[in-house]
Design an enzyme around this catalytic site. Sequence first.
Site, PDB file in Angstrom:
ATOM      1  CD  GLU A  71      -2.517   1.519   2.237  1.00 52.36           C
ATOM      2  OE1 GLU A  71      -3.067   0.203   3.110  1.00 52.36           O
ATOM      3  OE2 GLU A  71      -3.945   2.179   2.148  1.00 52.36           O
ATOM      4  CG  ASP A  90      -3.238  -2.107   4.783  1.00 51.44           C
ATOM      5  OD1 ASP A  90      -4.315  -2.079   4.238  1.00 51.44           O
ATOM      6  OD2 ASP A  90      -2.314  -1.416   4.699  1.00 51.44           O
ATOM      7  CB  ILE A  92      -1.425  -0.537   9.690  1.00 51.53           C
ATOM      8  CG1 ILE A  92       0.482  -0.651  10.373  1.00 51.53           C
ATOM      9  CG2 ILE A  92      -2.661  -0.172  10.857  1.00 51.53           C
ATOM     10  CD1 ILE A  92       0.589  -0.065  11.390  1.00 51.53           C
ATOM     11  CB  THR A  95      -4.409   3.335   8.961  1.00 51.81           C
ATOM     12  OG1 THR A  95      -3.410   2.301   8.071  1.00 51.81           O
ATOM     13  CG2 THR A  95      -3.315   4.687   9.013  1.00 51.81           C
ATOM     14  CG  ASP A 253      -7.728  -2.445   2.152  1.00 51.84           C
ATOM     15  OD1 ASP A 253      -7.903  -1.215   0.773  1.00 51.84           O
ATOM     16  OD2 ASP A 253      -6.293  -2.215   2.816  1.00 51.84           O
TER      17      ASP A 253
END
Length: 316
Positions: A71, A90, A92, A95, A253
């Site tokens: 990402e 991803d 985190i 976020t 994601d």
Amino acid sequence: MSEIDLQGVHDTLVSIAFEAGRMILAADPNNIPQGIKKNTVDLVTEADQAVERMVYSRLCTDYPNCEFVGEETYVAGETRVTDAPTFIVDPIDGTTNFVHGYPHACISLGFAVCRKSVVGVVYNPFLDILYTGIQGKGSYMQRSAAQTTPNQKQRLPLAGRGDAQAAPALQGLGKALVGVEWGSDRQGNNFDVKVGVFQRLAAAKNAAFSEQPTPPTAMVHSLRSLGSAALNFCAVAAGQMDCYWEGGCYAWDVCAGWCILSEAGGFVASGNPGDWDPALDSRLYLAVRGAPSGGKELVEEFWSVIGDSGKMVYEH
Ligand code: LIP
């Protein structure tokens, strides 16, 4: 995937997930340096970037011949998911929750070949819950992930102890818990489509609408917007949500969660009506839990609620 040892990929990603978890928990919740991307609700933090650097470094060392899509290093219009073996990451996911100290965020580590997710590892360090899946080997949830004793692992879906045919049947949207997300687009066609669908999903069957003819409504048990696509996929895989609908999130994601869901007997249709086989990077997803029957009927009911409200459209 004989030429690639998927168990080895899984084991490496689990190790990376725990290291990322330590980095995420080490971040000072009172001082998480952050910036914005598209707008003021599209957040990124130094922790996102540091975790992705660590992940990239370890994967370049262990798997130098594989591609990487992350990402925080993705370049719109340039970075592409290809047929090549690719780690889709991803650092985190969730976020916004991370920034607010809400303990619903994770690292999502997916591995795809020919654009199909074949290994998925999702780890929420705040609750110490690890979800894993390997193509053909099932998917699992572990609490106290630091303990690797077998009895800590539960096969997904939880109800049915890993057998989707023994899980509760899907009984339509009127008896469904549905995951949705607001995303970061807060105006324009995509936002308007989402708001309209949220309303029709929640509204009573005989609700009055200004628009005529009255669109179909579902009166779902409820909607949940928890802030992480990856953890939404895992909740559907576990059977804790019946389905999850989103347009606008990305391959990083959903890649890991997609394998975890597939291995739990679930499937993913498009978030726009009519496509039963969305691409990994389509940015349009309707994830449905494993069950003895009813998955396709639930998708068709969901698509009827979306109706002619307009299709969501996203650039890649
Ligand atoms: C988030 C996704 C979520 C989406 C948010 C955001 P992030 O990912 O998991 O589904 O609605 O807008 O994109 O940015 O927290 O990694």
